[in-house]
Enzyme design. Sequence first.
Site, PDB file in Angstrom:
ATOM      1  N   LYS A  18      24.911 -28.721 -49.579  1.00 44.94           N
ATOM      2  CA  LYS A  18      24.287 -30.018 -49.850  1.00 44.94           C
ATOM      3  C   LYS A  18      25.351 -31.097 -49.817  1.00 44.94           C
ATOM      4  O   LYS A  18      26.529 -30.852 -50.136  1.00 44.94           O
ATOM      5  CB  LYS A  18      23.547 -30.044 -51.191  1.00 44.94           C
ATOM      6  CG  LYS A  18      24.419 -29.975 -52.461  1.00 44.94           C
ATOM      7  CD  LYS A  18      24.894 -31.309 -53.003  1.00 44.94           C
ATOM      8  CE  LYS A  18      26.171 -31.143 -53.809  1.00 44.94           C
ATOM      9  NZ  LYS A  18      26.759 -32.260 -54.411  1.00 44.94           N
ATOM     10  N   ALA A  61      34.446 -24.765 -54.080  1.00 47.46           N
ATOM     11  CA  ALA A  61      34.890 -25.846 -54.989  1.00 47.46           C
ATOM     12  C   ALA A  61      35.118 -27.155 -54.246  1.00 47.46           C
ATOM     13  O   ALA A  61      36.061 -27.893 -54.506  1.00 47.46           O
ATOM     14  CB  ALA A  61      36.164 -25.452 -55.750  1.00 47.46           C
ATOM     15  N   GLY A  62      34.222 -27.452 -53.306  1.00 52.60           N
ATOM     16  CA  GLY A  62      34.440 -28.611 -52.445  1.00 52.60           C
ATOM     17  C   GLY A  62      33.514 -29.780 -52.696  1.00 52.60           C
ATOM     18  O   GLY A  62      33.637 -30.811 -52.057  1.00 52.60           O
ATOM     19  N   ALA A 102      28.242 -27.755 -53.161  1.00 52.58           N
ATOM     20  CA  ALA A 102      27.296 -26.875 -53.859  1.00 52.58           C
ATOM     21  C   ALA A 102      27.243 -25.475 -53.259  1.00 52.58           C
ATOM     22  O   ALA A 102      26.173 -24.869 -53.162  1.00 52.58           O
ATOM     23  CB  ALA A 102      25.899 -27.511 -53.914  1.00 52.58           C
ATOM     24  N   SER A 121      26.020 -22.953 -55.761  1.00 51.33           N
ATOM     25  CA  SER A 121      24.587 -23.182 -55.985  1.00 51.33           C
ATOM     26  C   SER A 121      23.779 -22.616 -54.832  1.00 51.33           C
ATOM     27  O   SER A 121      22.693 -22.063 -55.041  1.00 51.33           O
ATOM     28  CB  SER A 121      24.312 -24.681 -56.128  1.00 51.33           C
ATOM     29  OG  SER A 121      25.015 -25.207 -57.227  1.00 51.33           O
ATOM     30  N   ASP A 150      22.467 -28.248 -59.210  1.00 55.38           N
ATOM     31  CA  ASP A 150      22.226 -28.342 -57.766  1.00 55.38           C
ATOM     32  C   ASP A 150      21.476 -27.132 -57.212  1.00 55.38           C
ATOM     33  O   ASP A 150      21.194 -27.089 -56.004  1.00 55.38           O
ATOM     34  CB  ASP A 150      23.569 -28.427 -57.010  1.00 55.38           C
ATOM     35  CG  ASP A 150      24.285 -29.748 -57.238  1.00 55.38           C
ATOM     36  OD1 ASP A 150      23.606 -30.751 -57.521  1.00 55.38           O
ATOM     37  OD2 ASP A 150      25.520 -29.769 -57.107  1.00 55.38           O
TER      38      ASP A 150
HETATM   39  O1  C5P Z   1      24.939 -28.062 -63.702  1.00 53.60           O
HETATM   40  P1  C5P Z   1      26.297 -27.592 -63.283  1.00 53.60           P
HETATM   41  O2  C5P Z   1      26.650 -26.278 -63.889  1.00 53.60           O
HETATM   42  O3  C5P Z   1      26.510 -27.632 -61.807  1.00 53.60           O
HETATM   43  O4  C5P Z   1      27.312 -28.645 -63.885  1.00 53.60           O
HETATM   44  C1  C5P Z   1      28.683 -28.406 -63.944  1.00 53.60           C
HETATM   45  C2  C5P Z   1      29.330 -29.438 -64.842  1.00 53.60           C
HETATM   46  O5  C5P Z   1      29.271 -30.721 -64.216  1.00 53.60           O
HETATM   47  C3  C5P Z   1      28.649 -29.639 -66.185  1.00 53.60           C
HETATM   48  O6  C5P Z   1      29.140 -28.752 -67.139  1.00 53.60           O
HETATM   49  C4  C5P Z   1      29.009 -31.069 -66.513  1.00 53.60           C
HETATM   50  O7  C5P Z   1      30.335 -31.149 -67.003  1.00 53.60           O
HETATM   51  C5  C5P Z   1      29.012 -31.741 -65.164  1.00 53.60           C
HETATM   52  N1  C5P Z   1      27.729 -32.384 -64.847  1.00 53.60           N
HETATM   53  C6  C5P Z   1      27.375 -33.539 -65.511  1.00 53.60           C
HETATM   54  N2  C5P Z   1      26.179 -34.155 -65.218  1.00 53.60           N
HETATM   55  C7  C5P Z   1      25.364 -33.657 -64.255  1.00 53.60           C
HETATM   56  C8  C5P Z   1      25.718 -32.491 -63.550  1.00 53.60           C
HETATM   57  C9  C5P Z   1      26.913 -31.873 -63.872  1.00 53.60           C
HETATM   58  O8  C5P Z   1      28.104 -34.025 -66.376  1.00 53.60           O
HETATM   59  N3  C5P Z   1      24.237 -34.291 -63.983  1.00 53.60           N
END
Ligand code: C5P
Length: 298
Positions: A11, A101-102, A105, A108, A141
């Site tokens: 994505k 880690a780019g 996603a 995801s 994501d």
């Molecule tokens: O949801 P995901 O595990 O991908 O999120 C990884 C980290 O990115 C979260 O722990 C948070 O620190 C940050 N994040 C955020 N707000 C979002 C999505 C992600 O702060 N809407």
Amino acid sequence: MAEVTVQAPAKINLHLGVGGVRPDGFHPLATAYQAISLSSRVTARDASTWSLTCTGRDGVDVAGVPLDDSNLALRAGRLLATHAGVDRAAALHLDKGIPVAGGLAGGSADAAATLVACNELWDLKLSRETLAELAAELGSDVPFGLYGGSASGHGRGEEVEPLTDAGRYQWVVLTFDFGVSTPAAYAEFDVLHAGSEVPEPEIPPALIKALADGSVDGLAAALGNDLQPATLRLRPDLAVPLTAGREASALAALVSGSGPTCLFLVRDAEHGAQVAAALADFGHARLASGPVPGAEVL
Ligand code: C5P
């Protein structure tokens, strides 16, 4: 079925609008997602215990991918088994064509592909909507990885609605041999906005219109990423390829999600090859197009 392979796309965020941090630590988003033609494949084989192997293709380095229980694909498989009351496991193999880690996603996509693969493997017949609810538990994501196409994302990104998109867009996707941690980028966003009221994020109406019209120039003018200043504080060196891409005639340049991947919108494959050549010294430049479908059984 004994074995199922599912492909899921990377994505990008055409616009990533970020609001002030919520009490739960997440940030409210108003984003326009697009699925692009870099993809990973997950093969799930019926097994009595869980296992995970991983390879990379198209130059993707998988050295940093965890193969233990923290891997999002394993977590996805286990979550689905628990939800459906299935007393089976799966041997998962990830073949990653999405850089790690780019800001694309990739993890995801693996999780979304695993949900679809195990749903098929165990003949559960769960709907995409049910899978999306499980996906939202796994990461912000992951639901989009199920739907693909072009879509809006609200909440913390997990509330996905399709966007009308009449276009087909070509991108140069520039990846690096370093990553940026998503939590670190959001934490830097908080530092940058400390003491100020962050406005409610919104997807620019001009971007919605550009997609509906299939207008590449309209899209170029409406692309944006509220996290980009934070990512550039963590990696100031990214400013150099972004400028180089614009100077090499890219229609627009921006950081993808929390980065470090940089995106360059181009007119067509020929223009893309020209821009990619100008960026080759900075990282790995790939051509991709979008929108493409979400996770699908091969
Ligand atoms: O949801 P995901 O595990 O991908 O999120 C990884 C980290 O990115 C979260 O722990 C948070 O620190 C940050 N994040 C955020 N707000 C979002 C999505 C992600 O702060 N809407």
